[in-house]
Design an enzyme around this catalytic site. Structure first.
Site, PDB file in Angstrom:
ATOM      1  N   HIS A 180     -12.332  27.072   2.388  1.00 27.32           N
ATOM      2  CA  HIS A 180     -11.397  28.400   1.870  1.00 27.32           C
ATOM      3  C   HIS A 180     -10.042  27.723   1.322  1.00 27.32           C
ATOM      4  O   HIS A 180      -9.390  27.297   1.919  1.00 27.32           O
ATOM      5  CB  HIS A 180     -11.575  29.405   2.788  1.00 27.32           C
ATOM      6  CG  HIS A 180     -12.821  29.904   2.686  1.00 27.32           C
ATOM      7  ND1 HIS A 180     -13.253  30.829   3.817  1.00 27.32           N
ATOM      8  CD2 HIS A 180     -14.003  30.107   1.824  1.00 27.32           C
ATOM      9  CE1 HIS A 180     -14.510  31.341   3.556  1.00 27.32           C
ATOM     10  NE2 HIS A 180     -14.971  31.055   2.413  1.00 27.32           N
TER      11      HIS A 180
ATOM     12  N   ASP B 206     -11.531  29.653  10.910  1.00 19.06           N
ATOM     13  CA  ASP B 206     -11.803  30.966  10.944  1.00 19.06           C
ATOM     14  C   ASP B 206     -13.162  31.461  11.482  1.00 19.06           C
ATOM     15  O   ASP B 206     -13.922  32.211  11.401  1.00 19.06           O
ATOM     16  CB  ASP B 206     -11.861  31.597   9.521  1.00 19.06           C
ATOM     17  CG  ASP B 206     -10.686  31.393   8.700  1.00 19.06           C
ATOM     18  OD1 ASP B 206      -9.595  31.458   9.270  1.00 19.06           O
ATOM     19  OD2 ASP B 206     -10.692  31.696   7.175  1.00 19.06           O
TER      20      ASP B 206
ATOM     21  N   HIS C  87     -19.082  31.419   9.291  1.00 14.18           N
ATOM     22  CA  HIS C  87     -18.089  31.925   8.437  1.00 14.18           C
ATOM     23  C   HIS C  87     -18.237  31.198   7.158  1.00 14.18           C
ATOM     24  O   HIS C  87     -18.504  31.851   6.037  1.00 14.18           O
ATOM     25  CB  HIS C  87     -16.599  31.526   9.045  1.00 14.18           C
ATOM     26  CG  HIS C  87     -15.495  31.898   7.980  1.00 14.18           C
ATOM     27  ND1 HIS C  87     -15.321  33.140   7.666  1.00 14.18           N
ATOM     28  CD2 HIS C  87     -14.642  31.049   7.373  1.00 14.18           C
ATOM     29  CE1 HIS C  87     -14.339  33.089   6.788  1.00 14.18           C
ATOM     30  NE2 HIS C  87     -13.928  31.974   6.692  1.00 14.18           N
TER      31      HIS C  87
ATOM     32  N   HIS D 123      -5.329  32.597  11.808  1.00 12.58           N
ATOM     33  CA  HIS D 123      -4.910  33.851  11.296  1.00 12.58           C
ATOM     34  C   HIS D 123      -4.110  34.889  12.233  1.00 12.58           C
ATOM     35  O   HIS D 123      -4.798  34.570  13.392  1.00 12.58           O
ATOM     36  CB  HIS D 123      -5.895  34.854  10.359  1.00 12.58           C
ATOM     37  CG  HIS D 123      -6.436  34.084   9.129  1.00 12.58           C
ATOM     38  ND1 HIS D 123      -5.734  34.391   8.007  1.00 12.58           N
ATOM     39  CD2 HIS D 123      -7.353  33.242   8.816  1.00 12.58           C
ATOM     40  CE1 HIS D 123      -6.362  33.820   6.992  1.00 12.58           C
ATOM     41  NE2 HIS D 123      -7.606  33.210   7.288  1.00 12.58           N
TER      42      HIS D 123
ATOM     43  N   ASP E 182      -7.174  29.511   1.392  1.00  7.49           N
ATOM     44  CA  ASP E 182      -6.204  29.680   2.449  1.00  7.49           C
ATOM     45  C   ASP E 182      -6.001  28.529   3.426  1.00  7.49           C
ATOM     46  O   ASP E 182      -5.423  28.533   4.651  1.00  7.49           O
ATOM     47  CB  ASP E 182      -6.143  30.906   3.005  1.00  7.49           C
ATOM     48  CG  ASP E 182      -7.318  31.316   3.612  1.00  7.49           C
ATOM     49  OD1 ASP E 182      -8.637  31.295   3.434  1.00  7.49           O
ATOM     50  OD2 ASP E 182      -7.061  31.828   4.725  1.00  7.49           O
ATOM     51  N   HIS E 183      -7.021  27.696   3.291  1.00  8.83           N
ATOM     52  CA  HIS E 183      -7.025  26.523   4.430  1.00  8.83           C
ATOM     53  C   HIS E 183      -6.760  25.120   3.632  1.00  8.83           C
ATOM     54  O   HIS E 183      -6.371  24.055   4.509  1.00  8.83           O
ATOM     55  CB  HIS E 183      -8.463  26.465   5.179  1.00  8.83           C
ATOM     56  CG  HIS E 183      -8.662  27.737   5.968  1.00  8.83           C
ATOM     57  ND1 HIS E 183      -8.249  27.771   7.262  1.00  8.83           N
ATOM     58  CD2 HIS E 183      -8.778  29.000   5.705  1.00  8.83           C
ATOM     59  CE1 HIS E 183      -8.508  28.984   7.658  1.00  8.83           C
ATOM     60  NE2 HIS E 183      -8.582  29.786   6.558  1.00  8.83           N
TER      61      HIS E 183
HETATM   62 FE    FE Z   1      -8.772  32.030   6.375  1.00  4.10          FE
HETATM   63 ZN    ZN Z   2     -12.046  31.102   5.745  1.00  4.15          ZN
END
Ligand code: FE
Ligand code: ZN
Length: 257
Positions: free
Chosen positions: A56, A137, A113, A175, A58-59
């Site tokens: 993802h 996550d 996930h 997060h 955001d990673h």
């Molecule tokens: Fe994330």
């Molecule tokens: Zn994620």
């Protein structure tokens, strides 16, 4: 090995592992490059490894820029993420090992996930000291990741692996979702005294804008509804006696919370 927590995007954490003796660093899930570059400059450290948990944005959003700045860096990710992680060079499987700063990290395959998600676990080398779990996550403080590419059965298996680690393991999730997670947890496990106590503590932390990550795995086992599918309180909230169905229904309720 020192772990330095960096804020990124709106609610992401990036973790920098720092080896003082070699003056090298590794980064877990660089959501963006700037905070990492800033911290590296401050430490005057060289980045030698990027450890990604899943693909993802955001990673992995900072991967390209970090590779440009440190062309020698090695980029690690899950074998199943082939083609989805920018610059990935090492394709890790369940039980693979990685090394940084004289420490050995164990790779744990935790699909759910995403179908390719991995966690990195660095066991303690000194008795009584905590191990470090970087779980992206998959497991959150007080919660777990949404099921984007996996089934409840897969996620329960993955969380079962993480739950089997020692209670004093520090859980470095990606997060700051803890307060919202615990607000939800109270709706399905409201009689849980440990949970009520944790909620009050986390509320106080967040009112001072302090981080609630890392948490301790032992605390997660007592308070996180997504590790407690055998508990009568959770099964009754889910109206099921089946652990996987309990998990799936609680996850569904969280999705709509
Ligand atoms: Fe994330
Ligand atoms: Zn994620």
């Amino acid at each position: 090995m020192q772990v330095i927590r960096l804020n990124a995007l709106s609610d992401n954490y990036i973790f920098l592992l720092y080896d003082r003796t070699q003056n090298t660093a590794a980064v877990i899930d660089p959501a963006e490059a700037e905070p990492v570059l800033k911290q590296l400059a401050q430490l005057k450290a060289e980045l030698v490894a990027i450890f990604n948990t899943h693909h993802h944005h955001d990673h992995v959003g900072g991967n390209q820029q970090l590779i440009q700045q440190f062309p020698e860096v090695t980029v690690y990710g899950g074998a199943e993420d082939r083609g989805r992680i920018p610059g990935q060079q090492v394709f890790l499987e369940d039980g693979s090992r990685v090394q940084f700063g004289g420490r050995v990290g164990e790779v744990i395959f935790v699909p759910g996930h995403t179908r390719a998600h991995i966690a990195y676990y660095f066991p303690s080398e000194i008795a009584e000291e905590p191990g470090e779990l970087f779980c992206g996550d998959t497991l959150f403080a007080g919660g777990c990741g949404r099921l984007f590419e996996g089934t409840p059965t897969q996620m329960v298996n993955s969380l079962t692996k993480l739950r089997s680690l020692p209670d004093n393991t520090r859980v470095w999730c990606a997060h700051e979702y803890t307060l919202k997670n615990l607000q939800f947890a109270l709706t399905v496990d409201g009689e849980n005294g440990d949970l009520q106590k944790r909620f009050d503590e986390v509320k106080a932390y967040r009112s001072r804008n302090e981080a609630t990550v890392p948490s301790l795995l032992g605390v997660e086992k007592l308070t996180n509804p997504f590790l407690r599918w055998e508990q009568p309180s959770l099964q009754s909230a889910a109206k099921s006696n089946d652990p996987v169905q309990t998990f799936a229904r609680i996850r569904g309720m969280k999705d709509r919370f």
